[in-house]
Write an enzyme that holds these catalytic residues in place. Structure first.
Site, mmCIF file in Angstrom:
data_model
loop_
_atom_site.group_PDB
_atom_site.id
_atom_site.type_symbol
_atom_site.label_atom_id
_atom_site.label_comp_id
_atom_site.label_asym_id
_atom_site.label_seq_id
_atom_site.Cartn_x
_atom_site.Cartn_y
_atom_site.Cartn_z
ATOM 1 N N GLY A 1 0.547 -4.931 0.969
ATOM 2 C CA GLY A 1 -0.642 -4.962 0.125
ATOM 3 C C GLY A 1 -0.393 -5.621 -1.226
ATOM 4 O O GLY A 1 -1.327 -6.141 -1.844
ATOM 5 N N GLU B 1 4.574 -4.989 7.146
ATOM 6 C CA GLU B 1 3.827 -3.920 7.850
ATOM 7 C C GLU B 1 4.289 -3.705 9.283
ATOM 8 O O GLU B 1 4.273 -2.580 9.791
ATOM 9 C CB GLU B 1 2.321 -4.241 7.855
ATOM 10 C CG GLU B 1 1.636 -4.100 6.505
ATOM 11 C CD GLU B 1 1.652 -5.366 5.667
ATOM 12 O OE1 GLU B 1 2.442 -6.297 5.980
ATOM 13 O OE2 GLU B 1 0.883 -5.435 4.708
ATOM 14 N N ALA C 1 0.859 -1.172 0.000
ATOM 15 C CA ALA C 1 0.000 0.000 0.000
ATOM 16 C C ALA C 1 0.902 1.230 0.000
ATOM 17 O O ALA C 1 2.049 1.172 0.445
ATOM 18 C CB ALA C 1 -0.896 -0.011 1.230
ATOM 19 N N GLU D 1 -0.729 -9.205 -0.556
ATOM 20 C CA GLU D 1 -2.164 -9.430 -0.308
ATOM 21 C C GLU D 1 -2.957 -9.382 -1.611
ATOM 22 O O GLU D 1 -3.911 -10.139 -1.794
ATOM 23 C CB GLU D 1 -2.675 -8.400 0.695
ATOM 24 C CG GLU D 1 -2.052 -8.617 2.077
ATOM 25 C CD GLU D 1 -2.298 -7.467 3.040
ATOM 26 O OE1 GLU D 1 -1.930 -6.322 2.705
ATOM 27 O OE2 GLU D 1 -2.858 -7.705 4.121
HETATM 28 C C1 HXC Z 1 5.014 4.385 -1.260
HETATM 29 C C2 HXC Z 1 6.902 3.392 -2.124
HETATM 30 C C3 HXC Z 1 6.529 2.155 -1.567
HETATM 31 C C4 HXC Z 1 5.304 2.079 -0.837
HETATM 32 C C5 HXC Z 1 8.407 1.890 -2.605
HETATM 33 N N1 HXC Z 1 8.063 3.192 -2.752
HETATM 34 N N2 HXC Z 1 7.488 1.245 -1.874
HETATM 35 N N3 HXC Z 1 6.141 4.487 -1.961
HETATM 36 N N4 HXC Z 1 4.591 3.221 -0.711
HETATM 37 N N5 HXC Z 1 4.843 0.936 -0.288
HETATM 38 C C6 HXC Z 1 8.807 4.246 -3.470
HETATM 39 C C7 HXC Z 1 10.033 4.676 -2.702
HETATM 40 O O1 HXC Z 1 9.680 5.615 -1.712
HETATM 41 C C8 HXC Z 1 10.873 5.282 -3.812
HETATM 42 O O2 HXC Z 1 10.368 6.567 -4.112
HETATM 43 C C9 HXC Z 1 10.568 4.369 -4.999
HETATM 44 O O3 HXC Z 1 9.306 3.733 -4.694
HETATM 45 C C10 HXC Z 1 11.628 3.301 -5.198
HETATM 46 O O4 HXC Z 1 11.784 2.593 -3.981
HETATM 47 P P1 HXC Z 1 13.200 2.445 -3.243
HETATM 48 O O5 HXC Z 1 12.913 2.234 -1.812
HETATM 49 O O6 HXC Z 1 14.117 3.561 -3.616
HETATM 50 O O7 HXC Z 1 13.736 1.107 -3.915
HETATM 51 P P2 HXC Z 1 14.725 0.007 -3.289
HETATM 52 O O8 HXC Z 1 15.812 0.691 -2.501
HETATM 53 O O9 HXC Z 1 15.094 -0.885 -4.407
HETATM 54 O O10 HXC Z 1 13.840 -0.784 -2.216
HETATM 55 C C11 HXC Z 1 12.727 -1.522 -2.630
HETATM 56 C C12 HXC Z 1 11.853 -1.923 -1.417
HETATM 57 C C13 HXC Z 1 11.513 -0.665 -0.614
HETATM 58 C C14 HXC Z 1 12.622 -2.931 -0.518
HETATM 59 C C15 HXC Z 1 10.602 -2.619 -1.952
HETATM 60 O O11 HXC Z 1 10.969 0.331 -1.507
HETATM 61 C C16 HXC Z 1 10.501 -0.871 0.468
HETATM 62 O O12 HXC Z 1 10.811 -1.401 1.521
HETATM 63 N N6 HXC Z 1 9.262 -0.421 0.243
HETATM 64 C C17 HXC Z 1 8.188 -0.493 1.241
HETATM 65 C C18 HXC Z 1 7.682 -1.901 1.383
HETATM 66 C C19 HXC Z 1 6.591 -1.971 2.443
HETATM 67 O O13 HXC Z 1 6.833 -1.669 3.611
HETATM 68 N N7 HXC Z 1 5.394 -2.360 2.054
HETATM 69 C C20 HXC Z 1 4.238 -2.457 2.970
HETATM 70 C C21 HXC Z 1 3.468 -1.192 2.921
HETATM 71 S S1 HXC Z 1 2.171 -1.189 4.137
HETATM 72 P P3 HXC Z 1 11.367 7.838 -4.235
HETATM 73 O O14 HXC Z 1 10.401 8.961 -4.469
HETATM 74 O O15 HXC Z 1 12.143 7.911 -2.983
HETATM 75 O O16 HXC Z 1 12.195 7.477 -5.445
HETATM 76 C C22 HXC Z 1 0.937 -2.089 3.457
HETATM 77 C C23 HXC Z 1 -0.308 -2.192 4.290
HETATM 78 C C24 HXC Z 1 -1.440 -2.838 3.559
HETATM 79 O O17 HXC Z 1 1.036 -2.607 2.407
HETATM 80 C C25 HXC Z 1 -2.717 -2.739 4.338
HETATM 81 C C26 HXC Z 1 -3.569 -1.577 3.910
HETATM 82 C C27 HXC Z 1 -4.962 -1.602 4.512
#
Ligand code: HXC
Length: 257
Positions: free
Chosen positions: A108, A131, A65, A111
């Site tokens: 997400g 998360e 998400a 999911e």
């Molecule tokens: C918003 C995101 C994002 C996310 C990546 N980006 N994941 N933006 N939400 N979930 C953005 C980064 O901020 C970055 O933007 C660009 O995408 C590239 O990502 P990087 O982090 O620079 O890439 P990398 O270093 O290769 O790392 C990849 C990654 C990392 C390991 C996947 O991006 C990461 O950990 N992302 C978050 C994963 C996460 O926690 N997902 C769960 C979300 S909570 P910029 O602008 O800086 O270039 C969820 C809850 C669901 O899903 C329930 C809802 C009801």
């Protein structure tokens, strides 16, 4: 198309939805979830479509998400206007859906893959529910669908640690049905989708609905449901055609009737 976060295409009887927010690794924001649900509903309403494939990019199926969209919301705001509710509608489409996953399928994104019926993974795929690291828990089915898919103990480890598993581990755990070389992912997904889409549409709906019941009901109720649905299929032309084709040693010609 009128969509800004997904790309759509149709090949034969297969409808393709490609998540397309490369700047955010296909993170699911409210627009993407709404568009995904609308596109899937449109394919679902189209009798010419017998299977849907959802895919992302080489780098990410979906990295979760959209954290930046959620971060400042209050609990009241999340409850009044949950930006992700569309995923529930998506998970209820009658048409079989294949997730073709390369790269990250996190939070997400994992999911979303589990809201599909089949998960086909490139060898580059990585699955996880990170998360807990963000101070929340999975909110789109991760604590429910993951334990059903891979068992309580392994799911608990993933949800509580937030670690990722690679494609091989996900296959061993039973989350993905097959791992293929990344270069072959689309061709393999297409071949699988075509195999499905060649079947009778109402029978596919019945099979999916009965499979889905297994996630929601106890075994006794599920078995009764399956028997009811199985019996009702003998009202279809396609049941008569399928069985006649077997007897006559030829391919069936289904009419979706
Ligand atoms: C918003 C995101 C994002 C996310 C990546 N980006 N994941 N933006 N939400 N979930 C953005 C980064 O901020 C970055 O933007 C660009 O995408 C590239 O990502 P990087 O982090 O620079 O890439 P990398 O270093 O290769 O790392 C990849 C990654 C990392 C390991 C996947 O991006 C990461 O950990 N992302 C978050 C994963 C996460 O926690 N997902 C769960 C979300 S909570 P910029 O602008 O800086 O270039 C969820 C809850 C669901 O899903 C329930 C809802 C009801």
């Amino acid at each position: 198309s009128d969509y800004s976060t997904i790309l759509l295409s149709t090949r034969g009887r297969v409808g393709w939805i490609t998540l397309n927010r490369p700047e955010a690794l296909n993170a699911l924001n409210s627009t993407l979830v709404e568009e995904l649900a609308a596109a899937a509903a449109a394919f679902d309403a189209d009798e010419e479509i017998g299977c849907i494939v959802v895919t992302g990019s080489e780098r990410a199926f979906a990295a979760g998400a959209d954290i930046k969209q959620m971060e400042d919301r209050s609990a009241v705001e999340m409850s009044l206007r949950n930006p992700f509710v569309g995923l529930e509608a998506f998970s209820r489409v009658r048409t079989p859906v294949i997730a073709a996953v390369a790269g990250y399928a996190l939070g997400g994104g994992c999911e979303l893959a589990m809201a599909c019926d089949i998960i086909l993974a490139a060898d580059t795929a990585r699955f996880g529910q990170p998360e807990i690291t963000l101070g929340v828990i999975p909110g789109l089915g991760g604590t429910q669908r993951l334990p059903r898919a891979i068992g309580y103990y392994k799911a608990a480890e993933l949800v509580l640690t937030g670690r990722m598993m690679d494609a091989a581990e996900a296959e061993r755990a039973g989350l993905v049905s097959r791992v293929v070389p990344a270069a072959d992912l689309f061709a393999e997904a297409e071949a699988m989708a075509e195999q499905i889409a060649a079947k009778s549409l109402p029978v596919l709906y019945a099979a999916k609905e009965s499979l889905r019941a297994s996630l929601e009901t106890g075994a006794a109720e599920g078995l009764r449901f399956e028997k009811q649905v199985f019996t009702s299929l003998f009202a279809l032309d396609d049941q008569k055609e399928g069985m006649a084709a077997f007897r006559e040693k030829r391919a069936p010609r289904f009419t979706n009737r």
